[in-house]
Design an enzyme around this catalytic site. Sequence first.
Site, PDB file in Angstrom:
ATOM      1  N   CYS A  91       0.263   2.858  -4.725  1.00 41.80           N
ATOM      2  CA  CYS A  91      -0.485   4.078  -5.009  1.00 41.80           C
ATOM      3  C   CYS A  91       0.307   5.311  -4.568  1.00 41.80           C
ATOM      4  O   CYS A  91       1.119   5.249  -3.647  1.00 41.80           O
ATOM      5  CB  CYS A  91      -1.830   4.049  -4.292  1.00 41.80           C
ATOM      6  SG  CYS A  91      -2.905   2.663  -4.733  1.00 41.80           S
TER       7      CYS A  91
ATOM      8  N   ASP B  45       7.614  10.202   2.709  1.00 41.77           N
ATOM      9  CA  ASP B  45       8.645  10.371   1.686  1.00 41.77           C
ATOM     10  C   ASP B  45       9.872  11.120   2.200  1.00 41.77           C
ATOM     11  O   ASP B  45      11.005  10.801   1.835  1.00 41.77           O
ATOM     12  CB  ASP B  45       8.070  11.047   0.441  1.00 41.77           C
ATOM     13  CG  ASP B  45       7.259  12.301   0.745  1.00 41.77           C
ATOM     14  OD1 ASP B  45       7.254  12.764   1.907  1.00 41.77           O
ATOM     15  OD2 ASP B  45       6.608  12.826  -0.181  1.00 41.77           O
ATOM     16  N   ASP B  46       9.667  12.118   3.059  1.00 41.27           N
ATOM     17  CA  ASP B  46      10.811  12.851   3.607  1.00 41.27           C
ATOM     18  C   ASP B  46      11.763  11.909   4.336  1.00 41.27           C
ATOM     19  O   ASP B  46      12.991  12.034   4.225  1.00 41.27           O
ATOM     20  CB  ASP B  46      10.337  13.935   4.580  1.00 41.27           C
ATOM     21  CG  ASP B  46       9.467  14.985   3.921  1.00 41.27           C
ATOM     22  OD1 ASP B  46       9.466  15.049   2.673  1.00 41.27           O
ATOM     23  OD2 ASP B  46       8.784  15.734   4.638  1.00 41.27           O
TER      24      ASP B  46
ATOM     25  N   HIS C   6       0.827  -1.196   0.000  1.00 42.06           N
ATOM     26  CA  HIS C   6       0.000   0.000   0.000  1.00 42.06           C
ATOM     27  C   HIS C   6       0.867   1.254   0.000  1.00 42.06           C
ATOM     28  O   HIS C   6       1.852   1.354   0.736  1.00 42.06           O
ATOM     29  CB  HIS C   6      -0.898   0.037   1.240  1.00 42.06           C
ATOM     30  CG  HIS C   6      -2.177  -0.724   1.097  1.00 42.06           C
ATOM     31  ND1 HIS C   6      -3.101  -0.451   0.103  1.00 42.06           N
ATOM     32  CD2 HIS C   6      -2.696  -1.749   1.834  1.00 42.06           C
ATOM     33  CE1 HIS C   6      -4.127  -1.277   0.238  1.00 42.06           C
ATOM     34  NE2 HIS C   6      -3.906  -2.075   1.274  1.00 42.06           N
TER      35      HIS C   6
ATOM     36  N   ASP D 122      11.301  11.814  -3.375  1.00 39.13           N
ATOM     37  CA  ASP D 122      11.652  13.239  -3.353  1.00 39.13           C
ATOM     38  C   ASP D 122      12.949  13.531  -4.102  1.00 39.13           C
ATOM     39  O   ASP D 122      13.781  14.334  -3.663  1.00 39.13           O
ATOM     40  CB  ASP D 122      11.756  13.747  -1.910  1.00 39.13           C
ATOM     41  CG  ASP D 122      10.402  14.037  -1.288  1.00 39.13           C
ATOM     42  OD1 ASP D 122       9.398  14.028  -2.028  1.00 39.13           O
ATOM     43  OD2 ASP D 122      10.343  14.270  -0.070  1.00 39.13           O
TER      44      ASP D 122
ATOM     45  N   ASP E 218       2.104  14.610   2.003  1.00 40.63           N
ATOM     46  CA  ASP E 218       3.272  13.749   1.886  1.00 40.63           C
ATOM     47  C   ASP E 218       2.825  12.390   1.371  1.00 40.63           C
ATOM     48  O   ASP E 218       1.766  11.882   1.757  1.00 40.63           O
ATOM     49  CB  ASP E 218       3.962  13.560   3.239  1.00 40.63           C
ATOM     50  CG  ASP E 218       4.738  14.789   3.680  1.00 40.63           C
ATOM     51  OD1 ASP E 218       5.285  15.488   2.807  1.00 40.63           O
ATOM     52  OD2 ASP E 218       4.801  15.050   4.896  1.00 40.63           O
TER      53      ASP E 218
END
EC number: 3.4.22.-
Length: 347
Positions: free
Chosen positions: A213, A189-190, A158, A220, A173
Site C-alpha cells: 500500500c 521513503d527518505d 505492509h 522518491d 512520508d
Amino acid sequence: MCSLITQLCDAGQLADYVGLGWLNAVSSQPYLVQALGLQPPPRRVDVDAAFRDAEGLHGHQPWVATPLPGRTVRALFIGINYYGTSAALSGCCNDVKQMLATLQKKGLPINEAVILVDEDNFPGRTDQPTRDNIVRYMAWLVKDAKPGDVLFFHYSGHGTQCKSRGDSDEKYDQCIAPVDFQKSGCIVDDDIHKLLFSRLPEKVRLTAVFDCCHSGSIMDLPFTYVCSGGEQASGTPHMKRIREGNDVLGDVMMISGCADEQTSADVKNTATFGTGSTGAGGAATQCITCMLMNNQSLSYGKLLIETRDMLKRKGFKQVPQLSASKAIDLDQTFSLTEMFSVDRSVQ
C-alpha cells in the site's frame, strides 16, 4: 516437494524456484482488510552505520544461468506475512516465491541473492525481515556496485504512511513495515532513497518492485510515468520530472503496486491470473510476473499499461506506477539488465 526443496537448500544445493512457484499455497484474506493506517514517525536510519554493518555480508547463488561477462548481478527479496500478529497477511512470502520463479525462468544470472522472509521453511532464506536486517541488506545490495552491474529489489508486505518530519514538501512520508515494526518502527521513503541511491554509481542498472500500500513514490525518484487525461486514459504517455534535488546517478526503475493514496490488494487464489501459481498472493506481483513471463518484447510503457489493464479487467482499483531516475524512452524494450535510452525532450 516443499520438504525436498528445503533439504536441498540445507545441503547447499540449488532450489528449483520455478517448481516452487507453481506449488499450492494457503488461501488468505485481502491485504485491504489488514491495512495498518497512519504510523508514528520512526527513528531515522544511520546510513553510514548501515554500510558498516553490510561489510562481510554475503548472499547465495540461487540458480545457475549464463553469466553476464564482467558484470555482477545481486538481488534482495523481502516478503513479510507478520505471522501471529494483528497485522497478519498470507500472500507476501508467496509473492517472493513467484518473483524468484519468474526470474529463474527468464534466466537472470543472479550471482548473489538475499531472501528476507518470516516463513521459517522458505528455501534459501537468509534471515528474518527485521528493521535492522532490511536496512543492512539494502546497503549490501548497492555496496561495491560498479558500472555495468545489475541489481534487483522486491518487497511484498505492509506499506503505510507517517506524518512528514517537515524536511520535504509532502505532508506524509511513505514507508514499509518490517516484521518488527511495532517495536522498532517503519522505514520511511527518505531513508530508502538514501540507502539505495546515495552511493550508487553511474551505469548501474537497478529494478525495484514494491507490492504494498501507499507505494507510488516510495523510492522518491525524480521522474514518473504520466498520461494526459488521467491514469487510465488513452492519451500519449510520457515521463515527467516531479522532484528536484533527488537525482540518482544509476539507471533505476521502480514499479509500485499502487499510487501513494491507494492500497494494494491480495488475491485468495492467484490461479485466476494465469501465472501458473495458486494460493494467496499480491495482485500487482501476479500481474507484473505474468507480463514478464508471457511478453518477451514489451516496452517500458507497455509493461506498465498492460499491468494496469490486467488489474482493471479483474476488478481491482489500484493503479500501478512507474518511476525512474531518468526520463526513460517508454518505447524502449524493457530489460532487467540493459541501461536506459533517455527521452531528451524531458528536462
